[in-house]
Design an enzyme around this catalytic site. Sequence first.
Site, PDB file in Angstrom:
ATOM      1  N   LYS A  35       0.817  -1.208   0.000  1.00  0.00           N
ATOM      2  CA  LYS A  35       0.000   0.000   0.000  1.00  0.00           C
ATOM      3  C   LYS A  35       0.860   1.272   0.000  1.00  0.00           C
ATOM      4  O   LYS A  35       2.047   1.221   0.328  1.00  0.00           O
ATOM      5  CB  LYS A  35      -0.946  -0.002   1.215  1.00  0.00           C
ATOM      6  CG  LYS A  35      -1.924  -1.185   1.223  1.00  0.00           C
ATOM      7  CD  LYS A  35      -2.886  -1.133   0.049  1.00  0.00           C
ATOM      8  CE  LYS A  35      -4.012  -2.147   0.145  1.00  0.00           C
ATOM      9  NZ  LYS A  35      -3.647  -3.497  -0.289  1.00  0.00           N
TER      10      LYS A  35
HETATM   11  C1  LIG Z   1      -9.763  -2.556  -1.389  1.00  0.00           C
HETATM   12  C2  LIG Z   1      -9.193  -3.242  -0.188  1.00  0.00           C
HETATM   13  N1  LIG Z   1      -9.939  -3.326   0.925  1.00  0.00           N
HETATM   14  C3  LIG Z   1      -9.483  -3.922   2.046  1.00  0.00           C
HETATM   15  C4  LIG Z   1      -8.226  -4.484   2.083  1.00  0.00           C
HETATM   16  C5  LIG Z   1      -7.808  -5.213   3.316  1.00  0.00           C
HETATM   17  O1  LIG Z   1      -6.684  -4.682   3.912  1.00  0.00           O
HETATM   18  P1  LIG Z   1      -5.706  -5.637   4.779  1.00  0.00           P
HETATM   19  O2  LIG Z   1      -4.963  -6.487   3.824  1.00  0.00           O
HETATM   20  O3  LIG Z   1      -4.835  -4.639   5.491  1.00  0.00           O
HETATM   21  O4  LIG Z   1      -6.555  -6.396   5.716  1.00  0.00           O
HETATM   22  C6  LIG Z   1      -7.410  -4.405   0.951  1.00  0.00           C
HETATM   23  C7  LIG Z   1      -6.082  -4.964   0.944  1.00  0.00           C
HETATM   24  O5  LIG Z   1      -5.319  -5.544   0.914  1.00  0.00           O
HETATM   25  C8  LIG Z   1      -7.909  -3.802  -0.220  1.00  0.00           C
HETATM   26  O6  LIG Z   1      -7.180  -3.765  -1.333  1.00  0.00           O
END
Ligand SMILES: Cc1ncc(COP(=O)(O)O)c(C=O)c1O
Length: 387
Positions: A189
Amino acid sequence: MAGAQGETRIPLFDIRIEDEDTEAVAEVLRSGWLSMGPRTEAFEREFAEHLGIEHVVAVSSGTAALHLSCIAAGVGEGDEVIVPSQTFVATVNAVLYCGATPVFADIVGPDDLNIDPVGVEAAITERTKAVIPVHYAGYPVAIEEIAQLCEERGLALIEDAAHAPSATSGGRKLGTFGFSGCFSFFSNKVLCCGEGGALSTSDPVVAERVRLLRSQGMTATTIDRHRGVATEYDVVEAGFNYRLDDPRAALLSSRLRRLDAEIERRRELVMRYRELLGGVDGLSLPWTDADVPGSSCYMTAVIIEDGRRDEVRRALRDRHGVQTTVYPAVHELESYRRRLPGLSLPNSELVAASMFSIPLFPHMSEETQDQVVAALRDSVGNSTVAR
Ligand SMILES: Cc1ncc(COP(=O)(O)O)c(C=O)c1O
């Protein structure tokens, strides 16, 4: 330009850890306090200020932020939540964790990969509790329109801003328009620490509830007891262990100081990609030049026409060592296909079958970018550039 066949020579993303990042984390390690504590609190204040919102609650992932948002919005059994299918599965899983039903709305199309507000409105029923639009790839959805719709219909607006720290709409930061904003600090990210996330809200009651829920529903944290602020605790509801820890928070604080400059560089690189790839037949880039300044430019999506996406990807990997990645539509994944057989979302399906993303990171050199462009032109089989 070729290395061993299939060997990655240009990765999709690349994390640069500066000495100041290493020092920030080392300082936490030397302090002897490793779990959630003063650095987490400091990061929450800094990120809230960055967003221009009253409250940020740091959590262990973007998924945790989405889950806690749904709980705090009162999403439960029998409720429906409107979501895009063109997203990472976490957006939709969060709805299922609450026992509610995700209702998919289609995206605008190959030129705008975000959920279509017209489709959102059409999907509202008397059971709808919330809408979770995703600012896909860091580009704002029609957030003012969706916010107004949610307000009129009494729905909670939970922004999935996992891709979009620092992105704006009408000069206002994404993640500040509704009930809550959800951010991910996963490795790839724009602001990253490995695993981490945050929830933003302007509502102090929501912030307080989420603080409790992220730490088992306990009324006092370990650091409160360590500081002598509390000597005992109660548990007021069944919560989770969704805490961030201080080494990661310190890394985030350190990286947050460079975020705007890094996003500015991402924007320059995206504008350059748009210029260099704009004339290549058989390939298009979603959104327009005018959308770039409001975007965090998390990723650069490329649409390949005529069903040639996989062939082009293979050539990029095998002949040029350029890493790309694809994004399946959630409703087409096995676990969701079983739940919703026969569901059709034509634009999401078209994009899922024809899109991939290409390398982008702030310290990418123009020379490396030129190599990606040349590799793409070669792989698409078109070297005639109109400009
Ligand atoms: C659009 C979106 N929402 C939610 C997430 C969830 O984030 P995490 O991987 O930090 O749980 C991600 C990511 O990886 C994502 O790309």
